[in-house]
Design an enzyme around this catalytic site. Sequence first.
Site, PDB file in Angstrom:
ATOM      1  CB  CYS A  86       6.989   1.388   6.291  1.00  0.00           C
ATOM      2  SG  CYS A  86       8.094   0.548   7.417  1.00  0.00           S
ATOM      3  CG  HIS A 194       8.061   5.981   7.556  1.00  0.00           C
ATOM      4  ND1 HIS A 194       6.817   5.451   7.792  1.00  0.00           N
ATOM      5  CD2 HIS A 194       8.941   5.009   7.866  1.00  0.00           C
ATOM      6  CE1 HIS A 194       6.934   4.214   8.238  1.00  0.00           C
ATOM      7  NE2 HIS A 194       8.220   3.908   8.296  1.00  0.00           N
ATOM      8  CD  GLU A 196       4.551   8.144   6.920  1.00  0.00           C
ATOM      9  OE1 GLU A 196       5.020   8.183   5.758  1.00  0.00           O
ATOM     10  OE2 GLU A 196       4.738   7.188   7.704  1.00  0.00           O
TER      11      GLU A 196
END
Lengths: 227, 84
Positions: A86, A194, A196
Site C-alpha cells: 500500500c 494488504h 498482513e
Amino acid sequence: MKFAVIVFPGSNCDVDMYHAIKDELGEQVEYVWHDTESLDEFDGILLPGGFSYGDYLRTGAIARFSKVMQAVVKAAEAGKPILGVCNGFQILLEAGLLPGAMRRNESLSFICKPVELKVENNQTIFSTAYSLGETISIPVAHGEGNYYCDEETLAALKENNQIVFTYQDNPNGSLEDIAGIINEKGNVLGMMPHPERAVDELLGGADGLKLFQSIVRSWREANVVKA
Amino acid sequence: MFKVKVYVTLRESVLDPQGKAVTHSLHSLNYPEVSDVRIGKYMELTIEKSERDLDEVINEICSKLLANTVIEDYRYEVEECVPQ
C-alpha cells in the site's frame, strides 16, 4: 530470518505487519524508525501501509527522502527481499525501486474491502507457496492505488514476467488490473492489497500468510547451510 | 531573492479522474461549453540568490520532489523581489 518493519511518521499498518511476522509466521521482527541509517542486521525489509508524512505533496513523496530509504536502496542492491504494501508500494515507486506511479482511484473514493487477486507469477521469492493462476482473497484499503506506467514500461513488465498479482475485478482503475509488481532482479515487491491483514481465519482469511511463508522459504533455501 | 511559482499538472496522456469529475459537475451546472478540466498543484517558493544557476536549482527541485515526472509535468515563473 530477521525482518525490519520500517516506521514512518503516519505509518499505520506497522503493527499488523509486526503481528503477521512474529505471531503468525514465528520469525524475528523489529520496528525500525525512519531515521535509521543501517539495515545491515536484517534479512528482509517490510514497508507497511499508512499515510507517511500525511501523504503531503504525493503519496510516498516525502518518505522517499527519509534517511532509512538510503539503507533500503542499499538492501535492495544487496538482493535482500523488500516488500512494500500500500503506502509502502507508493514509497517504492517514488524511490524508483519499482517503475511507474500511482494515481487517485478512478472512482475518487477510498476503497476498503476484500478483493480477489490472481497469482500471475508464482516463481518469485514472494509467491512460491501459491499456485500459478490461483485466486486469493486479500483486503485493499486505499485512495490512490490506480497504477500507471507508460507503454514501454508495461511491455517490459510483461516481457520479464514482473506482474505478480492482478485484480479479478479491478477496484481502482489500475492499468491492466495490476495489483502488485516486482523489480527486474526479483527481490523488491510492491502491492496495494494488504497480505498482513489476511494471515488468520479470525481476520476473515489467511491467504496473505503464504506470501510471507514464500519469503522465508526462499531465504532459508539460499542462506541456511544444510548439515 | 526570487519568488518562484511552480505549476504541476498531470501529463496529457494520463487520465485525471478529479478533472473528469469536475467536468461532469460543470456540465450538470449547465456549462456544456466546458470540454475538459485538468486539476494540478500550485506552489510558491522563495529562493535566495546563490552562486548556483537559478533555473538549474528549480529544475532539480521540481524533478526530484515537487513533480513526479512519470505522470506529471511542471512549469514555473520567476519574479525577482527586492528585499525590504
